[in-house]
Enzyme design. Structure first.
Site, short mmCIF file in Angstrom:
data_model
loop_
_atom_site.label_atom_id
_atom_site.label_comp_id
_atom_site.label_asym_id
_atom_site.label_seq_id
_atom_site.Cartn_x
_atom_site.Cartn_y
_atom_site.Cartn_z
CG ASP A 126 42.32 6.49 0.79
OD1 ASP A 126 42.66 7.68 0.74
OD2 ASP A 126 41.12 6.13 0.89
CD GLU B 56 40.86 -4.84 33.83
OE1 GLU B 56 41.04 -5.66 32.91
OE2 GLU B 56 39.74 -4.43 34.18
#
Ligand code: GLA
Length: 729
Positions: free
Chosen positions: A536, A616
């Site tokens: 928030d 990777e």
């Protein structure tokens, strides 16, 4: 000056770049809300008020025979409970004699240069160069000396209007506050949708849009935190409004505790939207001479759909809510050990992970849960903030030194608000945890919550944290919180004040975060609450980034980050590339797709490098380079949602475009493939229509890309992603 008071008309007009907000103190001193919408020249919008009599709509005594004059049908700026307005109210009190009827009348105003602050609470602030003014309108109860000061911050160039309320008890009696909303918007006309962001742990902030219908629709939290379940950001949108058109009103509540947003559609088709602290379990005693500040709500009006509203919020959140050294700085690319090891690690393992991370170009190594007290699973140890040197095989100082020696910064996880019953701290201070006398406490993830409304508890935890932070070179802190609050009872407060505990808890949380910010200005703090359970604007005032979700699956993240993007900019969204099969969903996605998605956040990794292939690792090196290359554009460009992941489209796309239209990066994920796929095109945004853009050696007219679109390539593997970088010629 962006605030104008017209004395003759008793009219307050608040102007931002694109909006006008207006209210009027009428002949009876009632503060009426007359307009919030597109900016216009001066006009007294009270001409819109309807002088129509409605049965059972009573009138204030002063209105005499004017039966049409009713608080129930007139738009109110700050409606109070019990005196004739039967819609959802903004303020409800209980006086010493038990009466709750409250009648507020205009008692004065003040206009000041600059933006007000709120003691102990987060608030939007003006940066140098921002035009900001404050209006304070004072209302007084007709029957008591209760004063209500309505604060308005007008940030003209940001297109933001903030609201907060200070309630002051100047009477000689004790008054209880039962409900204090931070903002209220009354709309006399129009058909609206309420857009909210709902979810759960590992699936936060999903977009929801429903028509506002007769009755009250609400979202909120009573969990002690803003929650995974509903976000304290809502939009009231004209029906039919979309990304690029239509009126909408955003309200972002700068608060990390219980909240409530209510849309009330009444008998005469008016709509009211109120937002503030959730009144359940809020019962706040104001003694004579005391005052109460509500948290702040930040409102944005857009006449051009969600996109314009989002851009205003992104700028304001990034520059005028987030603070400190990191608000606009590139955050280090991190590797967090959580999904790589969970609780099972040794110092040696961490060093091995860090070394491989450094080799791939990672810049910060974060040691997550499990480094302190007795903590080899989540059943014990919280509250004992001292380093488990046996587990690490060295001191934290030594570990951080070695990690620094590899060219990496070092960061650490804490969960300061919680306590395990199996901990030394609990043995010593069981009353520091929330629990109701005579009742066994509710457990959440086996743990209890510390009573942060108490200063001694906060001081103890703060001191323990500082000891750890000072013992090593720590440049990042992850502040986690892994349960909801219940059994709210503070052993330090009298019965009459137990209804204040949850709010005092949030003030306590902000207090300790503020102290950490002051003491460690060079430390980056990332908020977290089981992922995005406290994502928030209040938290962002203290922590410029928040771990967006414990769901690291790239495909699920598309929905989470899409919903989050309506209010919060990419610089605030913690996002990592994790291992496959994904630990939350079991899904396998290309590592390139995981990076494309994480790049629209703060970007980092959360895996064990020892378990991935050489190819990777090579790819990760390239991803980090790529992220650095596009960083400025992604973080500071305008963000566009080109599609919705809830659409039927097989592709989900979003774009970062330089604010001057000089370049744009379009990210696309093919989230659904099928044989013999139909061709789809995606329309770009934010380009200069008459300019030509180069991409992969081809040239495209800006207008063509925006109005005709760009054809999507055919995916060759499941969940393939693409990034298209268009550069103006
Ligand atoms: C929460 C966080 C995770 C991790 C764990 C550790 O779930 O969201 O990222 O830190 O706690 O216990």
């Amino acid at each position: 000056m962006s605030i104008i008071f017209n004395e003759k008309e008793s009219l307050f007009s608040l102007y931002t770049r694109n909006s006008l907000y207006q209210m009027k103190a009428d002949n009876y001193g009632v503060l009426l809300h007359t307009y919030y919408g597109k900016k216009t020249e001066h006009m007294d919008y009270s001409y819109l008020l309807c002088e129509r009599e409605h049965s059972f709509a009573g009138s204030p005594y002063e209105a005499g025979n004017e039966r049409w004059y009713s608080l129930e049908t007139l738009p109110q700026e700050y409606p109070s409970y019990g005196a004739g307005d039967f819609r959802r109210s903004a303020l409800q009190i209980c006086r010493a004699n038990g009466a709750s009827a409250l009648e507020l009348r205009f008692a004065g105003y003040e206009i000041k240069e600059g933006k007000y602050n709120i003691p102990g609470l987060p608030a939007v602030y003006a940066e140098e160069g921002n035009q900001a003014d404050t209006l304070i309108v004072t209302l007084k109860d007709t029957a008591s000396d209760l004063y209500v000061h309505l604060y308005y911050g007008v940030l003209e160039d940001l297109d933001v209007i903030t609201r907060a309320v200070r309630v002051e008890n100047r009477s000689g009696e004790e008054i209880y506050l039962e409900r204090v909303m931070s903002t209220c918007l009354d709309f006399m006309y129009g058909a609206y949708d309420l857009v909210t962001f709902y979810g759960r742990h590992e699936m936060e902030r999903l977009f929801s849009r429903t028509a506002v219908h007769h009755g009250v629709q609400s979202v909120g939290s009573t969990r002690g935190a803003s929650s995974h379940h509903y976000n304290p950001f809502v939009i009231l949108a004209e029906q039919g409004a979309g990304e690029k058109s239509g009126e909408c009103y955003g309200i972002s509540f700068l608060y990390s505790g219980d909240f409530l947003a209510e849309a009330d559609h009444d008998q005469v088709k008016q709509t009211r939207l109120v937002m503030g602290i959730h009144p359940d379990n809020f019962h706040y005693l104001l003694k004579p001479g005391e005052e109460f500040w509500s948290p702040e709500a930040a409102m944005v009006y857009s006449s051009q759909g969600f996109e314009e509203m989002t851009h205003a919020y992104h700028k304001a959140v990034r520059n005028n809510i987030c603070r400190g050294k990191f608000k606009n700085a590139r955050r280090p690319v991190l590797l967090n050990n959580w999904e790589g090891t969970y609780f099972t690690f040794t110092g040696e393992k961490l060093l091995q992970m860090a070394s491989e991370a450094a080799d791939m170009g990672v810049e910060l190594f974060v040691l997550d849960d499990g480094w302190f007290g007795k903590r080899d699973d989540d059943c014990s140890g919280l509250g004992d903030w001292y380093v488990n040197e046996k587990k690490l095989g060295c001191t934290l100082g030594e570990l951080s030194e070695k990690i620094n020696g590899m060219g990496l910064k070092f960061g650490l996880w804490f969960e300061p608000e919680c306590i395990s019953e199996d901990s030394d701290l609990y043995k010593e201070h069981p009353d520091w945890a929330f629990q109701v006398p005579g009742k066994s406490p509710m457990r959440g993830r086996y743990q209890l919550v510390l009573d942060f409304s108490r200063e001694e508890v906060r001081n103890y935890i703060y001191d323990q944290m500082c000891k750890v932070l000072d013992s090593a070179h720590i440049e990042y802190l992850k502040w986690d919180f892994n349960r909801s609050i219940c059994d709210v009872y503070s052993a330090s407060l009298p019965a009459a004040r137990q209804g204040e505990v949850l709010h005092r808890y949030v003030l306590g949380l902000y207090d300790i975060l503020e102290r950490l910010n002051q003491r460690y200005p060079d430390m980056l703090i990332e908020g977290c609450s089981g992922g995005g359970g406290r994502f928030d604007a209040g938290m962002l005032y203290y922590t410029p980034q928040i771990w967006c979700s414990d769901d690291t699956d790239a495909i699920e993240r598309l929905k989470i980050q899409y919903g989050t993007s309506f209010c919060y900019p990419v610089s605030t969204m913690g996002a990592h590339v994790s291992a496959c099969p994904n630990h939350q969903t079991g899904r396998i996605t290309p590592i390139g797709t995981r990076a494309t998605v994480a790049m629209s956040g703060t970007f980092g990794y959360e895996l064990d490098p020892a378990k991935i292939s050489q190819e990777e690792k090579e790819e990760i090196r390239g991803q980090i380079e790529n992220f650095k290359k596009y960083y400025e554009l992604i973080q500071h460009g305008d963000y566009y949602r080109l599609t919705s992941p809830f659409d039927n489209s097989c592709y989900h796309a979003w774009e970062s475009a330089a604010t001057d239209g000089s370049e744009a990066l379009v990210s696309v994920v093919a989230n659904h493939t099928y044989p013999n796929m139909a061709q789809e095109t995606i329309k770009l945004r934010g380009l200069t229509p008459e300019a030509y853009y180069e991409m992969n050696g081809k040239s495209y007219l800006g207008a063509a890309l925006m109005y005709a679109g760009f054809p999507m390539p055919k995916p060759t593997v499941e969940y393939e992603s693409f990034q298209f970088h268009f550069v103006k010629r």
